[in-house]
Design an enzyme around this catalytic site. Sequence first.
Site, PDB file in Angstrom:
ATOM      1  N   GLY A 213       0.838  -1.214   0.000  1.00 24.33           N
ATOM      2  CA  GLY A 213       0.000   0.000   0.000  1.00 24.33           C
ATOM      3  C   GLY A 213       0.858   1.243   0.000  1.00 24.33           C
ATOM      4  O   GLY A 213       2.044   1.192  -0.317  1.00 24.33           O
ATOM      5  N   ASN A 214       0.285   2.363   0.307  1.00 26.12           N
ATOM      6  CA  ASN A 214       1.062   3.603   0.434  1.00 26.12           C
ATOM      7  C   ASN A 214       0.411   4.512   1.470  1.00 26.12           C
ATOM      8  O   ASN A 214      -0.632   4.182   2.020  1.00 26.12           O
ATOM      9  CB  ASN A 214       1.216   4.302  -0.925  1.00 26.12           C
ATOM     10  CG  ASN A 214      -0.130   4.688  -1.506  1.00 26.12           C
ATOM     11  OD1 ASN A 214      -0.852   5.497  -0.944  1.00 26.12           O
ATOM     12  ND2 ASN A 214      -0.485   4.080  -2.639  1.00 26.12           N
TER      13      ASN A 214
END
Length: 398
Positions: free
Chosen positions: A206-207
């Site tokens: 993810g980020n």
Amino acid sequence: MIKGKKILLGVTGSIAAYKSIYLVRLLVKAGAEVKVIVTPAAKDFVSTLTLSTLSRNPVMVDLFDEESWSNHVMLGRWADVMIIAPLSCNTLAKMATGQCDNLLLATYLSATCPVVVAPAMDEDMWNHPATKENLRKLESFGNNIIPVEKGDLASGLYGEGRMAEPEQILAYISSNFFLTRPLAGKKAVITAGPTYEPIDPVRFIGNNSSGKMGIAIAKELEQRGAEVTLIIGPTQIDISENGISLVKVKTADEMYTAVTDRFAESDITIMAAAVADYTPVAPAPEKIKKQAEHLTVELVRTKDILKSLGEKKSKGQILVGFALETTNEKQYAMDKLQKKNADMIVLNSLNDTGAGFGYDTNKITIFEKGGQEFNFATKSKKAVAKDIIDTIIRLYYA
Ligand code: CTP
């Protein structure tokens, strides 16, 4: 829109007065009736002949001469909006203290219409506490301030203090005073937040995107009358906005489907999400147990949603992309504009303090298809959303 509206433009003594010529042209082109008042100092920077020719009205300078007296009270009542652009430090100080030694100031003091100012000055003057105090006073009087922008200054220095571009002033006036719900009847789709690409049932790539910027844009679109669908990746933020249809997705692929399904119907599509560029080729069906010292997860490119929308886009649709860069920002943003056939790219630079993931503020530069570039100051995400939507509305109705 602005057609038929009465605009009183005040021009003060600043190098940025050259931009007021173009502002008059834009206002007249948009169908406004424009009258111009200049301060005595402004005459050293800009020709009254040019301003009167473009505005199609005589330019006013003096409160009175030997034969006549300018009725400043009626001027202030005539206007739907009074704009002072550029606003010099000197006129700002006089406005803040109620001085009245020229026609512009007398008209300002007697104006019953909304007053908008676009300051222009050098960065050090802009940052002086006296200037900040004077601007606060103007705000407390109910005046509207279009913040300065960052760029090359008349002093040769680079910094904050440039007057907003005439296009931005026009967009501000249109959307704040003459278009309360300019997007009524229009459909808008906006993506926000990160995507999570599964490695196994409990892990993902993810980020750090919080989704705050996209959510602020969705709210702004809704306030301007659009029918908004917000397609959002996993986020901690509670989104329970009335009037916004919410579609929750996890992966880039789910986001692709959700956006693509709605794209043909959408008048305005904004890709603010931080979509993963790669996803695991084959997520493990069960939790991966630790075994060897090294583990390789094979990744494959996700579908580029923005690019595929750019390929499908038809006339009249507006497509907006975002770019978050750490180096060579301008070039990369311009490249994206072209490669993805977008109408506009909103660039966030991680080099700017207060900009990017998680912050409540942001600092953007907008690149438009026509090659124009607009730099904005650091602002709350809500104010940034307003700037973005102002620009979109201007493009949409151009
Ligand atoms: N985007 C998209 N689909 C993806 C990835 C990104 O639609 N699979 C969108 C983002 O929402 C954003 C824009 O594309 O509007 C960002 O452009 P992109 O080229 O993905 O930027 P980077 O990830 O920084 O890519 P690059 O490494 O090529 O600079």
